[in-house]
Design a protein around this motif. Structure first.
Motif, mmCIF file in Angstrom:
data_model
loop_
_atom_site.group_PDB
_atom_site.id
_atom_site.type_symbol
_atom_site.label_atom_id
_atom_site.label_comp_id
_atom_site.label_asym_id
_atom_site.label_seq_id
_atom_site.Cartn_x
_atom_site.Cartn_y
_atom_site.Cartn_z
ATOM 1 N N MET A 1 62.920 89.340 30.373
ATOM 2 C CA MET A 1 62.571 87.812 30.400
ATOM 3 C C MET A 1 60.984 87.705 31.580
ATOM 4 S SD MET A 1 60.757 84.983 29.501
ATOM 5 C CE MET A 1 62.106 85.128 27.587
ATOM 6 N N PRO A 2 60.591 87.321 32.734
ATOM 7 C CA PRO A 2 60.620 87.620 34.013
ATOM 8 C C PRO A 2 61.289 85.904 34.174
ATOM 9 C CG PRO A 2 58.154 87.445 32.039
ATOM 10 C CD PRO A 2 59.617 87.403 31.487
ATOM 11 N N PRO A 3 61.784 87.026 36.138
ATOM 12 C CA PRO A 3 62.130 86.309 36.582
ATOM 13 C C PRO A 3 61.872 84.643 36.235
ATOM 14 C CG PRO A 3 62.154 87.716 37.720
ATOM 15 C CD PRO A 3 61.512 87.966 36.555
ATOM 16 N N GLU A 4 60.597 84.761 36.707
ATOM 17 C CA GLU A 4 59.689 83.342 37.181
ATOM 18 C C GLU A 4 59.807 82.440 36.064
ATOM 19 O OE1 GLU A 4 58.681 86.225 37.235
ATOM 20 O OE2 GLU A 4 56.480 86.002 36.148
ATOM 21 N N PHE A 5 59.872 83.173 34.815
ATOM 22 C CA PHE A 5 60.238 81.579 34.301
ATOM 23 C C PHE A 5 60.921 81.734 33.882
ATOM 24 C CE2 PHE A 5 56.344 81.624 31.113
ATOM 25 C CZ PHE A 5 55.765 83.461 31.750
ATOM 26 N N GLU A 6 62.137 81.700 34.074
ATOM 27 C CA GLU A 6 63.464 81.629 34.550
ATOM 28 C C GLU A 6 64.109 80.323 35.444
ATOM 29 O OE1 GLU A 6 65.183 85.690 32.212
ATOM 30 O OE2 GLU A 6 66.833 84.619 34.936
ATOM 31 N N ASP A 10 61.533 72.416 32.138
ATOM 32 C CA ASP A 10 61.462 72.389 30.282
ATOM 33 C C ASP A 10 59.662 72.572 29.725
ATOM 34 O OD1 ASP A 10 64.679 71.792 28.846
ATOM 35 O OD2 ASP A 10 64.093 74.162 29.668
ATOM 36 N N ASP A 11 59.320 71.193 30.902
ATOM 37 C CA ASP A 11 58.091 70.681 30.775
ATOM 38 C C ASP A 11 57.348 71.854 30.682
ATOM 39 O OD1 ASP A 11 58.688 67.455 31.087
ATOM 40 O OD2 ASP A 11 59.478 68.452 29.529
ATOM 41 N N ASP A 12 57.690 72.491 31.986
ATOM 42 C CA ASP A 12 56.283 73.561 32.873
ATOM 43 C C ASP A 12 56.403 74.793 31.754
ATOM 44 O OD1 ASP A 12 57.005 72.924 35.800
ATOM 45 O OD2 ASP A 12 55.436 72.334 35.233
ATOM 46 N N LEU A 13 57.279 74.994 30.887
ATOM 47 C CA LEU A 13 57.657 76.192 30.074
ATOM 48 C C LEU A 13 56.612 75.798 28.692
ATOM 49 C CD1 LEU A 13 60.792 77.451 29.615
ATOM 50 C CD2 LEU A 13 59.198 78.942 30.423
ATOM 51 N N VAL A 14 57.010 74.418 28.368
ATOM 52 C CA VAL A 14 55.710 73.479 27.118
ATOM 53 C C VAL A 14 54.470 73.840 27.504
ATOM 54 C CG1 VAL A 14 55.175 71.886 25.719
ATOM 55 C CG2 VAL A 14 57.747 72.628 26.499
ATOM 56 N N LEU A 15 54.421 73.119 28.901
ATOM 57 C CA LEU A 15 52.674 73.630 28.994
ATOM 58 C C LEU A 15 52.579 75.289 29.239
ATOM 59 C CD1 LEU A 15 52.484 71.668 32.180
ATOM 60 C CD2 LEU A 15 50.946 71.262 30.238
ATOM 61 N N ARG A 16 53.209 76.128 29.858
ATOM 62 C CA ARG A 16 52.889 77.348 29.087
ATOM 63 C C ARG A 16 52.972 78.284 27.598
ATOM 64 N NH1 ARG A 16 53.802 76.533 34.586
ATOM 65 N NH2 ARG A 16 53.303 77.959 35.734
ATOM 66 N N ALA A 17 53.690 77.569 26.809
ATOM 67 C CA ALA A 17 53.893 77.607 25.646
ATOM 68 C C ALA A 17 51.978 77.283 24.586
ATOM 69 C CB ALA A 17 54.261 77.638 25.212
ATOM 70 N N GLU A 23 56.037 84.107 26.513
ATOM 71 C CA GLU A 23 57.551 84.035 27.162
ATOM 72 C C GLU A 23 57.841 82.703 27.309
ATOM 73 O OE1 GLU A 23 54.771 87.935 28.482
ATOM 74 O OE2 GLU A 23 54.959 86.137 27.739
ATOM 75 N N ALA A 24 57.212 81.869 28.042
ATOM 76 C CA ALA A 24 57.556 80.582 27.657
ATOM 77 C C ALA A 24 58.436 80.513 26.627
ATOM 78 C CB ALA A 24 56.141 79.735 28.316
ATOM 79 N N MET A 25 57.729 80.435 25.424
ATOM 80 C CA MET A 25 58.734 80.413 23.609
ATOM 81 C C MET A 25 59.972 80.891 23.829
ATOM 82 S SD MET A 25 55.465 80.219 20.982
ATOM 83 C CE MET A 25 53.710 79.317 21.793
ATOM 84 N N LEU A 26 59.640 81.889 24.049
ATOM 85 C CA LEU A 26 60.866 82.850 24.212
ATOM 86 C C LEU A 26 62.114 82.617 25.003
ATOM 87 C CD1 LEU A 26 59.471 86.494 23.718
ATOM 88 C CD2 LEU A 26 60.594 84.676 21.796
ATOM 89 N N ALA B 73 51.951 81.914 19.382
ATOM 90 C CA ALA B 73 51.482 82.265 20.529
ATOM 91 C C ALA B 73 50.563 82.565 20.149
ATOM 92 C CB ALA B 73 52.656 82.945 20.879
ATOM 93 N N GLU B 74 49.642 83.471 19.052
ATOM 94 C CA GLU B 74 48.963 84.531 18.571
ATOM 95 C C GLU B 74 47.632 83.132 18.200
ATOM 96 O OE1 GLU B 74 47.607 87.569 18.724
ATOM 97 O OE2 GLU B 74 46.066 87.161 17.716
ATOM 98 N N GLU B 75 48.258 82.277 17.752
ATOM 99 C CA GLU B 75 47.470 81.504 17.241
ATOM 100 C C GLU B 75 46.564 80.348 18.480
ATOM 101 O OE1 GLU B 75 47.525 80.709 13.239
ATOM 102 O OE2 GLU B 75 46.918 78.806 14.182
ATOM 103 N N ARG B 76 47.372 80.512 19.442
ATOM 104 C CA ARG B 76 46.909 79.357 20.407
ATOM 105 C C ARG B 76 46.229 80.191 21.798
ATOM 106 N NH1 ARG B 76 49.242 74.870 21.604
ATOM 107 N NH2 ARG B 76 50.920 74.231 19.795
#
Lengths: 180, 600
Positions: A1-6, A10-17, A23-26, B73-76
């Motif tokens: 997992m890229p260290p920047e994601f860690e 949470d809200d920033d990860l959701v935006l990226r997801a 990676e954000a979802m994982l 993720a693929e969907e998006r």
């Protein structure tokens, strides 16, 4: 997992997801999988049913990311999804052939009951918890097992602190009656 | 029984959360108190027993979730221009876990069969007519998908750039919306009405731009998926939010009603993208051009109203955050339902009469009552949906069974009334029922404490009255009282010249914390409630208007409610003591008791 994601909230990860970042979802999954699994198990008392609740929760969350309102309360949101799924499992009356997960570590505490064995007391505690309504069981397990304070419980369950306290009071009364 | 330390302190002790000083005090207490020692032992056992190592899902479950993540993720992600047969139904089937011990759900099997038929029909339609596509390459992607890749057509650079810009703008607007929403919440918490109005206006504008940008992105992505189709026409304005014609009119305004933060009057036009806020004891009636009437009750907040093209089955929509909405919905065109979205669920209406109540608390959630027609209600937590027919209601809330119920069942449970001096009352002197100021009471014998001069166990007390109540179902319960305050500055003053105006009791349930019962806080409001019978509850509410006392969560069964004297008044003049005539217990925070309901 890229260290920047860690390092992201949470809200920033959701935006990226929402933008399609796997990676954000994982990373979100990694952060919450254990808590959601533990919660689902305590609410259902059965490992297979807990896994169904677990799967339903994350499936729904990742397929409907836009439904989460980013306010820094992702944990509470996931618990709510899991709770609905757990209630539905109970309403559907589903049963699994598998029983509860065995405890990983034997308790060092002697049973306070002079009459029964540790295993008997353990079974009675489990029975008593499962007899509680979902509202009471949720607060009791968060307080007893997760050791959370009422401010945190209120945030996770979406009730006021006063309601959380009164639910805990009734939960303990009910457990005590069941154990005596 | 020892009451020195309660369960909470003992639990904090066994979980190591007490300060060293308090922990020592507790340990020293244990030396002489077998009860507390035993209680602590039980709590320690409850805390530690059956605690397992962190539980992890088993490998198949974990893999299924990870596969779902990849698919989501693929969907998006933006797609390349390839012909693709999308099989969403089959995908869901693949991700559902089927561990040993679980039978296959017949619905899932039926869905898979239907999807297989769909695949076959679609393939035949694509493959049979005419020659196969040039340089076609079949690429097996998995059990549920087949890609037929054709040479990628030259995508106009301008459209690609527009798509990238639009995507970036959506992300940027999302962040701004979040910040704007937080600003509204901050202004509301700080009770700065002017700042809140400006914040709501700003939020409304950002929301309108966000939806328009999302719609544009959706059109661009549709075109990317189907480049042979008609190119999307750039729209200067989205059909959703920036139509010049008004969406509806405020046909009637009673009290404090604000349109995007500005006070509104009857006849005001409501444009798409605007918000509507209805204050306490206020109402608003919106009328649409097709005759649909939407009534917004007191303390109701609509974040936004709008209309869209019907691509997702929705025409007009209302984003209801909290409060009460009643609607008589004219028959809507097919595929263009009126949607009412709330934090807890969404109701889609094609033509019916309904009522929706929304509580921001997810445990209270959203209640939909249908008088005529049928409404599809989708729960926000998990996407499950039920159809609610005429004469039924459903509740979308955490922990509540999500099924339609008959409306008579709900109304029967709205409130329970009982007299303050009824058969279930037990008195501790000097609290007593009496006939002073009984005129106008409903029970004929309101209770009061004539004088705080009795001594019980060495303590001067005004006494109490206790009620055994049977709560019919688990839930949050609220209490109202019907009061009369004979005092006030027009009647008597203390020796120091201050008003002699006792106007409250204490109330507690099952020995828990006591709450103010009947007291009203704001001086100007207090004056108006003296010398007349009225319903009240939690007098500490900031608004100064009557609201019930929140008793908190009560499980089904027997409970004890205790009302105790609170005010001490000089000279013990019984004529000035507050009177309590009736009590009303309800699970509905929005329910306001009425004398007519008691007399019925």
């Amino acid at each position: 997992m890229p260290p920047e994601f860690e390092a992201l909230g949470d809200d920033d990860l959701v935006l990226r997801a929402r933008g399609g970042s796997e990676e954000a979802m994982l990373e979100l999954y990694r952060r919450y999988r254990t808590r959601i699994m533990g919660y689902a198990y305590r609410m259902t008392g059965d490992r297979t049913l807990a896994e169904d609740v677990f799967h339903t929760t994350f499936l729904y969350f990742f397929q409907h990311l836009e439904r989460y309102e980013s306010r820094g309360k992702l944990g509470a949101y996931l618990f709510r999804i899991a709770r609905s799924a757990a209630v539905d499992e109970k309403v559907a009356g589903r049963r699994s052939r598998e029983g509860p997960a065995p405890p990983a570590a034997k308790s060092r505490v002697e049973s306070p009951s002079a009459e029964g064995s540790d295993a008997d007391f353990s079974a009675k505690v489990r029975e008593g918890l499962l007899k509680l309504s979902p509202d009471l069981r949720e607060v009791a397990t968060l307080r007893l097992y997760d050791g959370l304070d009422y401010a945190k419980i209120a945030e996770l369950t979406g009730v006021s602190e006063a309601t959380a306290r009164s639910r805990m009071r009734y939960a303990l009364e009910s457990l005590r009656k069941h154990l005596t | 029984m020892c009451e020195r330390f309660g369960d909470e302190v003992l639990l904090d002790h066994v979980q190591g959360r007490l300060s060293p000083e308090v922990a020592l005090e507790v340990e020293q207490h244990f030396a002489g108190c077998a009860f507390c020692r035993k209680a602590a032992g039980q709590l320690q056992a409850l805390s530690e027993l059956s605690r397992t190592a962190p539980l992890e899902p088993r490998a198949p479950v974990d893999q299924a979730v990870r596969a779902a993540i990849s698919a989501a993720a693929e969907e998006r992600r933006p797609r390349r221009a390839t012909s693709r047969i999308s099989l969403p139904v089959v995908r869901r089937f693949r991700l559902l876990r089927l561990l040993p011990g679980r039978g296959s759900d017949p619905l899932i099997v039926a869905a898979a069969v239907a999807a297989a038929v769909f695949i076959l029909v679609t393939l035949l339609a694509v493959v049979i007519p005419g020659a196969p596509p040039p340089a076609a390459v079949k690429e097996r992607k998995g059990p549920a998908e087949t890609l037929v890749r054709t040479p990628e057509p030259e995508r106009p650079r301008a459209r690609e750039e527009e798509r990238l810009r639009t995507e970036a703008r959506v992300v940027e607007l999302e962040k701004k919306l979040q910040a704007a929403r937080e600003e509204v919440d901050r202004a509301e918490a700080a009770k700065t009405l002017e700042l809140k109005r400006k914040a709501e206006e700003e939020f409304g504008k950002l929301a309108a731009e966000f939806r328009a940008t999302q719609e544009r992105l959706r059109q661009l992505k549709i075109h990317d998926a189907d480049p042979e189709g008609e190119a999307p026409k750039p729209q200067a304005e989205s059909a959703r939010t920036t139509a010049t014609a008004p969406l509806a009119w405020l046909d009637r305004v009673e009290g404090d009603v604000r349109l995007s933060g500005t006070a509104a009057r009857s006849g005001a036009e409501v444009m798409a993208g605007q918000s509507v806020a209805v204050g306490p004891r206020s109402r608003a009636l919106l009328v649409y051009s097709d005759g649909t009437r939407v009534e917004l009750g007191p303390d109701t907040g609509v974040r936004e109203l709008g209309a869209r093209s019907g691509a997702d089955g929705v025409g007009r929509w209302i984003d209801l955050r909290e409060g009460t909405l009643g609607a008589e919905v004219a028959k809507q065109p097919a595929g263009q339902a009126l949607a009412v979205a709330t934090p807890h669920g969404e109701a889609r209406v094609l033509g019916t009469t309904l009522r929706i109540l929304v509580n921001p608390d997810p445990n209270q959630g959203m209640r939909l009552e249908v008088t005529e027609g049928r409404v599809r209600l989708t729960r926000a937590g998990d996407g499950k949906a039920v159809t609610v027919g005429a004469g039924h209601y459903a509740v979308a809330a955490v922990g509540v069974e999500f099924i339609p119920r008959r409306i008579t069942e709900l109304r029967a449970r709205r409130a329970v009334y009982f007299p303050a001096a009824g058969r279930n009352a037990e008195f501790q002197a000097p609290m007593t029922p009496g006939r002073f100021y009984a005129e106008g009471s409903l029970s004929g014998t309101p209770v009061y404490s004539p004088s705080p001069t009795y001594t019980v166990n060495g303590r001067v007390t005004g006494g109490w009255v206790a009620y055994a109540i049977d709560v019919p179902f688990d839930g949050e319960w609220y209490l109202w009282g019907r009061f009369y305050y004979p005092g006030g500055s027009r009647v008597a003053r203390h020796s120091d010249g201050t008003d002699n105006d006792p106007n409250s009791f204490w109330v507690s349930v099952d020995g828990g914390d006591e709450a103010h019962f009947g007291n009203l806080r704001h001086d100007d409001q207090k004056r108006s409630y003296f010398q007349r019978w009225h319903w009240g509850g939690d007098g500490t509410a900031e608004t100064g208007l009557p609201v019930p006392v929140a008793l908190g969560y009560l499980p089904k069964g027997r409970h004890t409610l205790r009302v105790r004297e609170r005010e001490s008044y000089e000279a013990g003049d019984a004529r000035l003591a507050p009177r309590l005539d009736m009590l009303c217990l309800t699970p509905d925070r929005d329910y306001h008791p009425r004398d007519e309901d008691v007399r019925r």
